[in-house]
Design an enzyme around this catalytic site. Structure first.
Site, PDB file in Angstrom:
ATOM      1  N   HIS A   1       0.825  -1.219   0.000  1.00  0.00           N
ATOM      2  CA  HIS A   1       0.000   0.000   0.000  1.00  0.00           C
ATOM      3  C   HIS A   1       0.859   1.269   0.000  1.00  0.00           C
ATOM      4  CE1 HIS A   1      -3.438  -2.563   0.419  1.00  0.00           C
ATOM      5  NE2 HIS A   1      -3.103  -2.960   1.637  1.00  0.00           N
TER       6      HIS A   1
ATOM      7  N   ASP B   1      -5.212  -8.308  -3.469  1.00  0.00           N
ATOM      8  CA  ASP B   1      -5.459  -8.092  -2.043  1.00  0.00           C
ATOM      9  C   ASP B   1      -6.781  -8.685  -1.559  1.00  0.00           C
ATOM     10  OD1 ASP B   1      -5.366  -7.154   0.539  1.00  0.00           O
ATOM     11  OD2 ASP B   1      -5.219  -5.050   0.065  1.00  0.00           O
TER      12      ASP B   1
HETATM   13 ZN   LIG Z   1      -3.592  -7.024   2.595  1.00  0.00          ZN
END
Ligand SMILES: [Zn+2]
Length: 458
Positions: free
Chosen positions: A280, A331
């Site tokens: 991220h 994800d």
């Molecule tokens: Zn994750």
């Protein structure tokens, strides 16, 4: 694992390292590796023809397989991040090694249909409800490794250390409720359990699976527990991943407790480096970027999840400019489509800066292929080149989305117009896994997804 015999493919158009998309490419493999790649060739008789654009296999560098069961359910009632997390915990509470193997096999088969040849599974669902280990304390991890084999993928099992239930201004919180399944007590016990996976000195568990390490986040691993994880990763030369600065609240808690950003905390604990991936990196400042880039740390962006959760816009171009190789992950599996993730990086940048033109299609495809594989500990995968793992993904250029594409713009069509539905053929390690859009090892992927998801949603 038995390796396939020597094979030859003839690609109408193939993306080759440093050469762009080339016509009439004869690709040969022996076992699981490419042996020769010849553009501008004549098609020999009895060769397997690949129509459309052929790319190297995609690496899905950040996956939580069980989140696939949450698709759509978390969109109801305009759910917030926290309602999303509650539903995620509900599903986590119900899985056992058998139901997880069936669910993950279906999810990994969906990935193969989308062109993914290798998955980085960020795995923290280790123990029984309540936290008691299974007879085999790695039963859940082994279920994931088996599931990947059954779906035809390579896997890096990023075995995740998860010790605390959050970080408050007063320090780490104890695990509670469904989180008890995630915890090993401390990082030394985590390392002992992961070592029992039985990998060799290079971290290989089997030819299709290797072990990696993960620090769930600075919220879930206290500072003094990080060193044993780093030491384990060094001992096996293994990749080391960590969620980092996905939401501002994590930065604020880290600042309050440790007096520094999550990036600096990881830097000071020797977590960052060229075998490390931060996932991220949404809320990072210039000082963080200098630390991340100086260590050549990979940055894994997950644009479909980040926008689904309302995380914010990661500074993708600044990360790349700082020398962080970018990788991509699906994800939470709001969708599984690495092409959507690739264009999502550029589109987020355009929205954030109110300007076009930040990444080329080739740069985004490198994130989806060679960089992603390298971040998962497979640096010899993700390119159509002699010696590399024989992974191929062929996209059709005659679908309603891609028809009319000129050869010279095939990479742009792949990244900005094609979807996972355009993946026709997938070869992984020299073996056909998807042919004409059908998975050859898992005959009815939608039915398996439906069955395995219903089983865990109750
Ligand atoms: Zn994750």
């Amino acid at each position: 694992m038995t390796f396939p015999a020597p094979r030859r493919w003839f690609a109408a158009l193939a993306w080759l390292p440093g050469q762009g998309a080339r016509r009439d490419v004869l690709i040969e493999a022996d076992g699981d590796r490419f042996t020769s790649v010849t553009p501008g060739a004549q098609a020999p008789p009895d060769v397997t023809r690949l129509r459309g654009l052929t790319l190297p296999g995609f690496a899905n560098a950040h996956s939580h397989a069980f989140h696939r069961a949450l698709r759509s359910t978390t969109q109801a009632d305009r759910g917030t991040f926290w309602t999303w997390r509650e539903r995620m915990y509900d599903v986590a509470a119900r899985l056992d090694p058998d139901s997880y193997r069936r669910l993950a096999r279906a999810v990994f088969a969906e990935m193969a249909l989308a062109g993914v040849s290798c998955v980085g599974e960020f795995h923290y669902l280790h123990h029984q409800p309540g936290g008691h280990p299974y007879d085999d304390p790695n039963a859940m991890g082994r279920a994931l490794i088996e599931a990947a084999a059954e779906a035809g993928l390579r896997i890096t099992l990023l075995d995740t250390c998860y010790l605390a239930g959050g970080l408050s201004a007063d320090g780490p919180l104890p695990l509670a409720g469904p989180q008890l399944r995630f915890g090993d007590g401390d990082a030394v016990r985590w390392a002992a359990r992961v070592t029992d996976l039985g990998c060799d000195e290079h971290g290989m568990i089997s030819p299709h699976a290797q072990a990696g390490a993960a620090i769930h986040s600075v919220r879930a691993v206290p500072r003094e527990q990080m060193h044993p994880i780093v030491a384990w990763a060094h001992r096996f030369g293994a990749p080391l991943h960590a969620h980092m600065s996905e939401q501002r609240a994590e930065n604020e808690a880290c600042q309050a407790v440790y007096g520094m950003s999550p990036t600096r905390l990881l830097y000071e604990q020797d977590v960052l480096g060229p075998r490390t991936t931060v996932v991220h990196a949404t809320h990072v400042d210039d000082g963080d970027l200098a630390l991340l880039g100086g260590c050549q740390t990979f940055a894994c962006l997950c644009p479909t999840t980040e926008r689904d959760l309302g995380d914010g816009l990661a500074p993708a171009q600044a990360l790349a400019a700082a020398s962080c190789p970018l990788t991509l992950g699906s994800d939470s599996h709001a969708v599984i489509d690495l092409l959507e993730e690739a264009r999502g990086v550029e589109y987020a940048e355009r929205l954030g800066r109110e300007a076009r033109g930040h990444f080329t299609a080739a740069a985004l495809l490198r994130a989806a292929t060679s960089a992603g594989h390298a971040s998962l500990g497979w640096p010899d995968a993700g390119e159509i080149a002699p010696g590399a793992h024989a992974d191929l993904v062929t996209l059709s250029l005659d679908s309603v989305r891609t028809a009319g594409t000129a050869d010279g713009l095939a990479l742009e069509a792949a990244v900005f117009a094609a979807t996972a539905a355009d993946v026709r053929d997938v070869v992984i390690g020299g073996r056909d896994v998807v042919r004409e859009g059908a998975h050859l090892l898992v005959p009815d992927v939608p039915a398996e997804l439906s069955r395995s998801i219903r089983a865990v949603l109750g």
